[in-house]
Each structure stands twice: as C-alpha cells, then as structure tokens.
Design a protein around this motif. Structure first.
Motif, short mmCIF file in Angstrom:
data_model
loop_
_atom_site.label_atom_id
_atom_site.label_comp_id
_atom_site.label_asym_id
_atom_site.label_seq_id
_atom_site.Cartn_x
_atom_site.Cartn_y
_atom_site.Cartn_z
N GLU A 1 -1.84 9.23 -14.06
CA GLU A 1 -2.18 7.97 -14.61
C GLU A 1 -2.64 8.21 -16.25
O GLU A 1 -2.81 9.27 -16.47
CB GLU A 1 -3.27 7.29 -13.79
CG GLU A 1 -4.47 8.08 -13.96
CD GLU A 1 -5.56 7.38 -12.87
OE1 GLU A 1 -5.35 6.53 -12.07
OE2 GLU A 1 -6.84 7.47 -13.10
N ASN B 1 -16.66 3.69 -8.61
CA ASN B 1 -15.77 2.55 -9.01
C ASN B 1 -16.34 2.13 -10.19
O ASN B 1 -17.34 1.66 -10.55
CB ASN B 1 -15.74 1.55 -7.82
CG ASN B 1 -15.11 0.31 -8.18
OD1 ASN B 1 -14.19 0.25 -9.19
ND2 ASN B 1 -15.65 -0.89 -7.75
N SER C 1 0.87 -1.29 -0.21
CA SER C 1 -0.02 -0.07 0.03
C SER C 1 0.82 1.35 -0.06
O SER C 1 0.70 2.08 -0.78
CB SER C 1 -0.90 -0.14 1.10
OG SER C 1 -1.78 1.13 1.31
N PHE D 1 -2.32 -2.89 -9.11
CA PHE D 1 -1.11 -2.24 -9.36
C PHE D 1 0.05 -2.59 -8.62
O PHE D 1 0.99 -2.91 -9.25
CB PHE D 1 -1.48 -0.57 -9.07
CG PHE D 1 -0.31 0.11 -9.35
CD1 PHE D 1 -0.41 0.71 -10.48
CD2 PHE D 1 0.42 0.58 -8.21
CE1 PHE D 1 0.90 1.62 -10.85
CE2 PHE D 1 1.54 1.60 -8.25
CZ PHE D 1 1.84 2.05 -9.79
N PRO E 1 -5.58 3.32 -11.57
CA PRO E 1 -5.99 3.02 -10.04
C PRO E 1 -6.62 3.92 -9.62
O PRO E 1 -7.42 3.50 -8.44
CB PRO E 1 -4.50 2.68 -9.55
CG PRO E 1 -3.49 3.88 -10.34
CD PRO E 1 -4.24 3.59 -11.74
N SER E 2 -7.06 5.22 -9.75
CA SER E 2 -7.89 6.17 -9.29
C SER E 2 -9.36 5.76 -9.33
O SER E 2 -9.97 6.22 -8.51
CB SER E 2 -7.53 7.54 -9.82
OG SER E 2 -8.07 7.78 -10.98
N ARG F 1 2.46 1.80 -3.32
CA ARG F 1 1.81 2.26 -4.38
C ARG F 1 1.61 3.81 -4.18
O ARG F 1 1.48 4.51 -5.28
CB ARG F 1 0.25 1.47 -4.23
CG ARG F 1 -0.83 2.26 -5.34
CD ARG F 1 -2.11 1.53 -5.12
NE ARG F 1 -3.03 2.13 -4.06
CZ ARG F 1 -3.06 1.69 -2.84
NH1 ARG F 1 -2.94 0.27 -2.85
NH2 ARG F 1 -3.81 2.04 -1.98
N ARG F 2 1.31 4.27 -3.03
CA ARG F 2 1.30 5.78 -2.83
C ARG F 2 2.48 6.22 -3.48
O ARG F 2 2.56 7.27 -4.01
CB ARG F 2 1.10 5.75 -1.27
CG ARG F 2 -0.48 5.62 -0.99
CD ARG F 2 -0.84 6.15 0.27
NE ARG F 2 0.17 5.79 1.27
CZ ARG F 2 -0.29 4.87 2.35
NH1 ARG F 2 -1.31 4.06 1.88
NH2 ARG F 2 0.68 4.41 3.04
N GLU G 1 -8.26 -2.36 -10.60
CA GLU G 1 -7.07 -1.84 -11.18
C GLU G 1 -6.07 -1.29 -10.04
O GLU G 1 -4.67 -1.46 -10.09
CB GLU G 1 -7.27 -0.73 -12.13
CG GLU G 1 -7.98 -1.28 -13.46
CD GLU G 1 -8.30 -0.20 -14.31
OE1 GLU G 1 -7.11 0.18 -14.94
OE2 GLU G 1 -9.40 0.06 -14.66
N LYS G 2 -6.67 -0.57 -8.86
CA LYS G 2 -5.69 -0.18 -7.64
C LYS G 2 -5.27 -1.44 -7.01
O LYS G 2 -4.02 -1.39 -6.86
CB LYS G 2 -6.60 0.65 -6.81
CG LYS G 2 -5.89 1.22 -5.73
CD LYS G 2 -7.28 1.78 -4.83
CE LYS G 2 -6.60 2.45 -3.54
NZ LYS G 2 -7.57 3.14 -2.73
N ARG G 3 -5.91 -2.27 -6.58
CA ARG G 3 -5.12 -3.49 -6.17
C ARG G 3 -4.20 -4.30 -6.84
O ARG G 3 -3.14 -4.78 -6.41
CB ARG G 3 -6.57 -4.46 -5.61
CG ARG G 3 -7.29 -3.94 -4.94
CD ARG G 3 -8.58 -4.86 -4.47
NE ARG G 3 -9.38 -4.38 -3.31
CZ ARG G 3 -10.83 -4.78 -3.25
NH1 ARG G 3 -11.37 -6.02 -3.98
NH2 ARG G 3 -11.47 -4.36 -1.92
#
Length: 288
Positions: free
Chosen positions: A54, A175, A42, A80, A70-71, A45-46, A76-78
C-alpha cells in the motif's frame, strides 16, 4: 491544504491497481448491498491487496479520489472495495439533509480521519466543509485526498476538540480512526467547537459528524451551552453503538434532538423544530 500540489508525492495515480484488478474492484463496488455482495467484496479486497504494497490510489466516491492505507485504518479498509456498505444509512441521511438545505451545504467533519466522510459529502453536491483532525498522519492523508480531489471548499482545522482551549496528549491505537486524548502521545492543541466555528466565520451547520473517541459529551455540553440556537446543527451523526445510550446521545435528546435512526455504530439525530428551539431548548438552557 488543497491547492498545495506538493502534498501529493509521488503524484496521484502512481499507486493505482493494475487495470484488471481495478476493474474487479469497481465491479464489486458497484454491486447492490446484500449479504452475498458483502462476502464477495471482502474476497475482492484480499485479491487486490495480497502481495502488493500500500497505499492504493482510487476513486471511492463519484468524482472524489483517495490514497488509501487499508492495513491500519478500518474506514479506509471498508471503503477500498465496498463503499456501498460504508456508513450508507448515515450518507443517505446526509443526502436528504442536503436536498433540504440552502447551498452550499455546510458540513462539519469532527474527527475527520483521512477525510472519507468529507469526500462522501462532496460527492453529493456543493458543500462547504470544516474538517477537524488533530493526528499528524491522519492530517497528511487527509491533505493528500483533498488535493487529489480538488476539494477547494474544505478548510482543514488541525486541532483536537475539547470543552476548553489548551493542549493535551493524543494517544494511538492499532486503528488510526481511534486516536484519542489521553496521558501519553504527541501534544496537540485543544479548542472548543464554538471557537472553531467562530474563527471560520460560520453562522450555520447543516450537518455535524462527531467521532472523537469519547470526548463527544464534553464538547457538545460546552457547545450547546454557549452557542446561539441558530448555530446548532440540523443533523447530527454521533458515534454511539446500537443499543447504547451514551452521555452525548442523552444530552442531545435533552436538547430536543430526535433519534431518526440508530445504526450499528452511529446514531443519526435531527434537530427539533424552530418552535421547539424557542421553548424546549430555552428550558434546557435554563433561560426560563
């Protein structure tokens, strides 16, 4: 969509992370699952996305490439920075099913979104996929990801699944994975699952992932009623939060499916034996 090089604009790799950040992302993605890894990925990712626009071009699964946003899309966020956590039990069930199935593995990705389930299956071995997705932006992302991965064995079906053919409205949410049929939004074509399979000439489903935001039960009701027993999927991954008994889940159990595992967000079900298919399922169908 695969084979249409014009789908990817600008060319894949244009939005790759700087080399140092990509090495950091890959480091986190290669760690074993655990609470500490989850917290670390996590943070990674940040670090990778802060101050950068993006999308991001990367390889979420071995041999598969994706342009991720991912936003606005939780999947897609998970994926990444932590693909090892993303629906890992479901993917392991798929891998076991692939080992036992004839080749190519026949997978229906219903509610394909940006195609991450499809890419995950393709990373496991030879597979033929029907990726069903009605949302225009999700379809665009799906097409880019398939083209970038050279996924020639995937057929994209740009419709919404329903219990009948027609049209409906597709409404949005924050989402992108939560697009659903409703009273507002863009008009989309609706098609029963059996019709989609018949148009594609499919005679077998080794695995079905069904995530269509509340329309699972009517779609399954029509399919299980009308489809030949031999076309029923051997493995089903169904959106159903742990501890809940959704109408779709109860319907599958009535048809003899067994819950192999219930994860936080999905139920993993296996088909009954051939003997059950000739007895219990016939009774459910009202044939005896």
């Amino acid at each position: 969509m695969p084979g249409d090089a014009a789908v990817i604009e600008p060319p894949f790799g244009t939005h790759a992370l700087p080399p140092a950040l990509e090495r950091l992302r890959r480091f986190g993605a290669g760690l074993p699952r655990g609470a500490l890894t989850k917290r670390l990925t996590s943070v990674i990712r940040r670090v990778c996305v802060t101050g950068r626009r993006e999308p991001f071009d990367l390889e979420p699964f071995p041999g598969q490439r994706a342009r991720l946003y991912p936003s606005d899309n939780l999947s897609e966020k998970r994926v990444f920075s932590a693909p090892q956590f993303w629906d890992w039990a479901e993917r392991e069930a798929m891998a076991r099913a692939m080992q036992a199935a004839p080749r190519p593995f026949c997978f229906v990705d219903a509610g394909a979104n940006a195609g991450l389930y499809t890419l995950a299956v393709l990373s496991l071995g030879p597979a033929k996929v029907l990726a069903i997705e009605p949302d225009a932006e999700n379809l665009r992302r799906l097409g880019v990801n398939l083209e970038a991965s050279g996924a020639e064995s995937v057929s994209v079906v740009p419709v919404a699944l329903s219990d009948r053919s027609g049209t409906a409205r597709l409404s949005g949410a924050g989402n992108r994975g939560e697009r659903s049929l409703g009273e507002h939004g863009a008009e989309v074509e609706t098609v029963p699952l059996l019709t989609v399979l018949q148009r594609a000439g499919w005679e077998r489903i080794d695995a079905l992932k069904l995530d269509i935001e509340g329309w699972e039960e009517p779609v399954l009701q029509a399919f299980l009623r009308d489809a030949p027993v031999g076309l029923r999927p051997r493995l089903v991954i169904l959106e159903a939060q742990r501890g809940t008994k959704t109408p779709a889940l109860e319907l599958l159990v009535q048809y003899g499916y067994q819950i192999a595992e219930h994860t936080r967000m999905n139920a993993i079900l296996t088909a009954p034996s051939e003997a059950a298919a000739g007895t219990d399922l016939d009774r459910v169908d009202g044939k005896t």
